[in-house]
Design a protein around this motif. Structure first.
Motif, mmCIF file in Angstrom:
data_model
loop_
_atom_site.group_PDB
_atom_site.id
_atom_site.type_symbol
_atom_site.label_atom_id
_atom_site.label_comp_id
_atom_site.label_asym_id
_atom_site.label_seq_id
_atom_site.Cartn_x
_atom_site.Cartn_y
_atom_site.Cartn_z
ATOM 1 N N ASP A 277 0.876 -1.093 -0.080
ATOM 2 C CA ASP A 277 -0.042 -0.104 -0.017
ATOM 3 C C ASP A 277 0.752 1.342 0.042
ATOM 4 O OD1 ASP A 277 -3.070 -0.884 0.184
ATOM 5 O OD2 ASP A 277 -2.061 -1.867 2.251
ATOM 6 N N ARG A 278 0.409 2.429 -0.580
ATOM 7 C CA ARG A 278 1.012 3.558 -0.441
ATOM 8 C C ARG A 278 0.250 4.476 0.511
ATOM 9 N NH1 ARG A 278 0.752 7.367 -4.989
ATOM 10 N NH2 ARG A 278 2.812 8.267 -4.125
ATOM 11 N N ILE A 279 0.867 4.898 1.643
ATOM 12 C CA ILE A 279 0.457 5.187 2.798
ATOM 13 C C ILE A 279 0.494 6.757 2.821
ATOM 14 C CG2 ILE A 279 0.298 5.266 5.298
ATOM 15 C CD1 ILE A 279 1.646 2.428 4.860
ATOM 16 N N LEU A 280 -0.442 7.575 3.004
ATOM 17 C CA LEU A 280 -0.586 9.301 3.365
ATOM 18 C C LEU A 280 -0.549 9.513 4.831
ATOM 19 C CD1 LEU A 280 -0.132 11.577 1.463
ATOM 20 C CD2 LEU A 280 -2.504 11.915 1.583
ATOM 21 N N VAL A 281 0.565 9.767 5.323
ATOM 22 C CA VAL A 281 0.327 10.176 6.846
ATOM 23 C C VAL A 281 0.089 11.678 6.879
ATOM 24 C CG1 VAL A 281 1.765 10.385 8.985
ATOM 25 C CG2 VAL A 281 2.445 8.439 7.246
ATOM 26 N N ALA A 282 -0.960 11.909 7.668
ATOM 27 C CA ALA A 282 -1.551 13.230 7.964
ATOM 28 C C ALA A 282 -0.607 13.913 8.982
ATOM 29 C CB ALA A 282 -2.836 12.950 8.580
ATOM 30 N N VAL A 283 0.201 14.764 8.796
ATOM 31 C CA VAL A 283 1.312 15.379 9.586
ATOM 32 C C VAL A 283 0.860 16.615 9.789
ATOM 33 C CG1 VAL A 283 3.780 16.097 9.409
ATOM 34 C CG2 VAL A 283 3.106 13.952 8.398
ATOM 35 N N SER A 284 0.986 16.802 11.255
ATOM 36 C CA SER A 284 0.680 18.322 11.828
ATOM 37 C C SER A 284 1.924 19.092 12.425
ATOM 38 C CB SER A 284 -0.162 18.029 12.960
ATOM 39 O OG SER A 284 0.703 17.191 13.911
ATOM 40 N N GLY A 285 3.194 18.245 12.345
ATOM 41 C CA GLY A 285 4.365 18.994 12.890
ATOM 42 C C GLY A 285 4.459 18.736 14.370
ATOM 43 N N GLY A 286 3.675 18.033 14.972
ATOM 44 C CA GLY A 286 3.616 17.464 16.390
ATOM 45 C C GLY A 286 4.295 16.298 16.611
ATOM 46 N N LYS A 287 4.563 15.865 17.695
ATOM 47 C CA LYS A 287 5.362 14.699 18.091
ATOM 48 C C LYS A 287 4.733 13.242 17.655
ATOM 49 C CE LYS A 287 3.152 14.507 22.541
ATOM 50 N NZ LYS A 287 2.253 15.524 22.113
ATOM 51 N N ASP A 288 3.298 13.059 17.461
ATOM 52 C CA ASP A 288 2.527 11.979 17.332
ATOM 53 C C ASP A 288 2.708 11.655 15.720
ATOM 54 O OD1 ASP A 288 1.758 11.410 20.048
ATOM 55 O OD2 ASP A 288 0.206 13.161 19.647
ATOM 56 N N SER A 289 2.438 12.568 15.114
ATOM 57 C CA SER A 289 2.348 12.619 13.374
ATOM 58 C C SER A 289 3.686 12.148 13.116
ATOM 59 C CB SER A 289 1.788 13.440 12.637
ATOM 60 O OG SER A 289 2.404 14.824 12.910
ATOM 61 N N LEU A 290 4.791 12.913 13.612
ATOM 62 C CA LEU A 290 6.320 12.841 13.037
ATOM 63 C C LEU A 290 6.627 11.463 13.422
ATOM 64 C CD1 LEU A 290 7.589 16.263 13.345
ATOM 65 C CD2 LEU A 290 6.755 15.366 11.460
ATOM 66 N N ALA A 291 6.298 10.933 14.803
ATOM 67 C CA ALA A 291 6.814 9.678 15.271
ATOM 68 C C ALA A 291 6.331 8.937 14.479
ATOM 69 C CB ALA A 291 6.592 9.686 16.871
ATOM 70 N N LEU A 292 5.029 8.716 14.212
ATOM 71 C CA LEU A 292 4.293 7.579 13.194
ATOM 72 C C LEU A 292 4.893 7.459 11.897
ATOM 73 C CD1 LEU A 292 2.069 5.770 12.523
ATOM 74 C CD2 LEU A 292 0.666 7.548 12.097
ATOM 75 N N TRP A 293 5.378 8.801 11.419
ATOM 76 C CA TRP A 293 5.823 8.571 9.902
ATOM 77 C C TRP A 293 7.309 8.009 10.291
ATOM 78 C CZ3 TRP A 293 6.694 13.960 6.692
ATOM 79 C CH2 TRP A 293 7.097 13.445 5.495
#
Length: 316
Positions: free
Chosen positions: A60-76
């Motif tokens: 799969d091609r995954i699009l990570v919703a990034v906010s610049g916060g710790k959670d989204s960047l850690a997930l990415w």
């Protein structure tokens, strides 16, 4: 996150006969871990959650919703390290320094890991959040959520991604679950699951951090030298979800594991009942007559919001 007793050794290292000191203790898992093994634990937990809920595969091609916060960047970061094809999607909300700072951090991180970051500006698409907030009587967070969901879904399809991954952590999920249970918001409870399946124009959405706490995400970011924006969005001040988080965190301190058990027991015992009810009374997915995107009414919530914004801005 409980304090470590002096001289505590890493649980994993200790099992191997090594004497590495622990740097973090996870009371609800009864684990004391060194930096290396905490990073491994975090990434394995993400991988296990992905597989448990059948979120996606390496095809799969995954699009990570990034906010610049710790959670989204850690997930990415974790998804890329685990070998998934994951790119980022950042929505510039137009909230002064908050948006400027978070966008810069998201972009610099994308360069660091060598992945693409797609950026959409609300100022160019509809209007910045401060303008939207003034144009509607809805809470800013509610309007912002509508806009984010709309553009994530729309652009994921346009860019050829099959999965949208968000950085919602255990604290987020439990706070929402607690609030929805207090009010018995059945329609919202029916949709609170780590996976929202693909459906008639809606891209599949997943939450791989749903079993990971906010503090664990922060530690993972710190140990991986991930720079993130450390203050909350100014429009979130006074939000009930923040008060719920504070209350639940105090409860967690006295009874470690409360949050995880509350959430997991909901998924195991209550969600199946709600899901059965949903299958009997499923809402029909339509097509918005204005934008052509999927909607549960003739005009989608985003287009209704946009009409209000245009009416106010035209008047001014």
């Amino acid at each position: 996150m409980a304090k470590l007793k002096k001289g505590t050794r890493c649980t994993v290292c200790k099992s191997k006969g090594e004497k590495t000191k622990a740097v973090v203790f996870l009371p609800h898992h009864r684990l004391a871990l060194c930096r290396e093994h905490f990073i491994q634990w975090f990434e394995k937990r993400v991988e296990k959650t992905v597989k448990e809920f059948r979120m996606f595969s390496r095809k799969d091609r995954i699009l990570v919703a990034v906010s610049g916060g710790k959670d989204s960047l850690a997930l990415w970061n974790a998804l890329v390290k685990l070998g998934y094809e994951a790119d980022g999607f950042y929505i510039d909300l137009g909230i002064d320094q908050y948006s400027q700072g978070s966008k810069e951090l998201a972009y610099s991180f994308s360069e660091k890991i060598g992945r693409t970051l797609h950026i959409v500006s609300l100022k160019e698409q509809i209007a910045p959040i401060p303008v939207i907030d003034k144009a509607t009587d809805r809470p800013a967070c509610s309007a912002c959520g509508t806009v984010k969901r709309y553009y994530m879904n729309r652009y994921a399809k346009q860019l050829g991604y099959s999965i949208i991954a968000t950085g919602h952590n255990l604290d987020d999920e439990v706070a929402v679950l607690f609030g929805n249970t207090l009010r018995w918001e059945i329609d919202y409870l029916k949709r609170q699951y780590p996976v929202l399946k693909e459906e008639k124009g809606f891209i599949k959405k997943v939450k791989p951090l749903c079993k990971i706490t906010e503090k664990e995400s922060a530690l993972y970011a710190f140990f991986n030298n991930i720079e993130y924006i450390e203050y909350e969005c100014p429009f979130s001040e006074g939000a009930s979800s923040i008060e719920y988080k504070e209350f639940l965190s105090k409860l967690e301190e006295k009874h470690p594991g409360t949050k995880l058990q509350f959430y997991l027991n909901f998924l195991k015992k209550m969600y199946p009942i709600l899901k059965e009810h949903e299958s009997k009374q499923a809402e029909e997915v339509k097509t918005c007559v204005i934008c052509g995107e999927p909607s549960f009414s003739d005009i989608c919530s985003f287009c209704r919001l946009k009409q209000k914004v245009e009416k106010v801005t035209d008047t001014n």
